[in-house]
Design a protein around this motif. Structure first.
Motif, mmCIF file in Angstrom:
data_model
loop_
_atom_site.group_PDB
_atom_site.id
_atom_site.type_symbol
_atom_site.label_atom_id
_atom_site.label_comp_id
_atom_site.label_asym_id
_atom_site.label_seq_id
_atom_site.Cartn_x
_atom_site.Cartn_y
_atom_site.Cartn_z
ATOM 1 N N ASN A 57 33.505 58.287 27.247
ATOM 2 C CA ASN A 57 33.643 58.596 26.156
ATOM 3 C C ASN A 57 34.291 58.231 25.804
ATOM 4 O O ASN A 57 33.607 57.102 24.309
ATOM 5 C CB ASN A 57 32.708 59.881 25.473
ATOM 6 C CG ASN A 57 31.859 60.496 26.237
ATOM 7 O OD1 ASN A 57 30.556 59.567 26.047
ATOM 8 N ND2 ASN A 57 31.753 62.011 26.132
ATOM 9 N N ASN A 58 35.545 58.391 25.350
ATOM 10 C CA ASN A 58 36.727 57.794 25.135
ATOM 11 C C ASN A 58 36.613 55.856 25.267
ATOM 12 O O ASN A 58 37.316 55.303 24.720
ATOM 13 C CB ASN A 58 37.723 57.517 25.960
ATOM 14 C CG ASN A 58 38.699 59.379 24.908
ATOM 15 O OD1 ASN A 58 38.106 59.890 24.159
ATOM 16 N ND2 ASN A 58 39.493 60.229 26.104
ATOM 17 N N ARG A 109 33.938 54.593 22.768
ATOM 18 C CA ARG A 109 34.240 54.802 21.546
ATOM 19 C C ARG A 109 35.309 53.950 21.031
ATOM 20 O O ARG A 109 35.043 53.084 20.101
ATOM 21 C CB ARG A 109 34.859 56.111 20.929
ATOM 22 C CG ARG A 109 35.166 56.730 20.371
ATOM 23 C CD ARG A 109 36.291 57.433 19.558
ATOM 24 N NE ARG A 109 37.186 57.717 20.588
ATOM 25 C CZ ARG A 109 38.096 57.070 20.889
ATOM 26 N NH1 ARG A 109 38.946 56.278 19.913
ATOM 27 N NH2 ARG A 109 39.179 57.300 21.994
ATOM 28 N N ARG A 146 33.854 50.345 21.155
ATOM 29 C CA ARG A 146 32.798 50.047 19.737
ATOM 30 C C ARG A 146 33.444 50.009 18.550
ATOM 31 O O ARG A 146 33.465 48.837 17.809
ATOM 32 C CB ARG A 146 32.489 51.049 19.155
ATOM 33 C CG ARG A 146 30.449 51.284 20.122
ATOM 34 C CD ARG A 146 29.569 52.340 19.527
ATOM 35 N NE ARG A 146 28.674 52.171 20.183
ATOM 36 C CZ ARG A 146 27.778 53.450 21.578
ATOM 37 N NH1 ARG A 146 28.292 54.914 20.846
ATOM 38 N NH2 ARG A 146 27.190 52.947 22.201
ATOM 39 N N ASP A 147 35.197 50.465 18.204
ATOM 40 C CA ASP A 147 35.982 50.867 17.459
ATOM 41 C C ASP A 147 36.469 48.640 17.388
ATOM 42 O O ASP A 147 36.629 48.545 16.433
ATOM 43 C CB ASP A 147 37.030 51.694 17.629
ATOM 44 C CG ASP A 147 36.252 53.145 17.320
ATOM 45 O OD1 ASP A 147 35.465 52.656 16.671
ATOM 46 O OD2 ASP A 147 37.402 54.018 17.402
#
Length: 162
Positions: A122-123, A126, A129-130
């Motif tokens: 998940n990191n 994320r 996406r950032d």
């Protein structure tokens, strides 16, 4: 290029071929060709009609052959040849579908990922996406995910080897 003109002269006279020797055709043939009302366009149209007729004939033959082959195949596979206990009904088909569904549900399911691997995954998602325009900025998260996967693989190898 050169001294002669590439376009016909302005007087509009049609070119007439004058052979150096006698014509190798009879005067009757030459006369019939010159007096013929048939043009290149009409000859092309007649040729097109002839070709269309031949194509239509071939298509009809192919259609007849295909129909005969289909009829023969249907006769081979007809349900009347099957014994009475092998005929398919909608009830039997639905029973088979339900049995297949039950077998699929009984198969092994994929285990959930351990918490550390799921968090690292998940990191990475994320971070990507950032930093959608700069994915190389997520190298730390990717390395952490790789470490978690290595630990999971090592545990699996130890468990299966022993």
């Amino acid at each position: 290029m050169g001294t002669s003109a590439s376009k016909p002269s302005a007087n509009g006279a049609a070119y007439e071929w004058k052979g150096s020797g006698p014509i190798g055709a009879s005067q009757e043939l030459v006369g019939s060709i010159q007096s013929s009302k048939e043009t290149d366009a009409s000859r092309a149209k007649l040729m097109e009609i002839h070709i269309e007729a031949r194509v239509a004939e071939k298509l009809r033959e192919l259609h007849e052959n295909e129909a005969a082959a289909l009829k023969e195949a249907r006769e081979k596979v007809s349900l009347e040849d099957l014994p009475a206990d092998e005929t398919l009904t909608s009830h039997k088909v639905s029973k088979e579908v339900e049995a297949l569904r039950a077998r699929l549900e009984g198969r092994k399911k994929i285990k959930d990922l351990p918490e550390g691997v799921e968090t690292a995954r998940n990191n990475v998602i994320r971070c990507l996406r950032d930093n959608d325009r700069k994915p190389l900025n997520c190298w730390k998260e990717v390395e952490a995910f790789k470490d978690e996967v290595r630990q999971l693989e090592k545990g699996w190898v130890e468990k299966t080897a022993s």
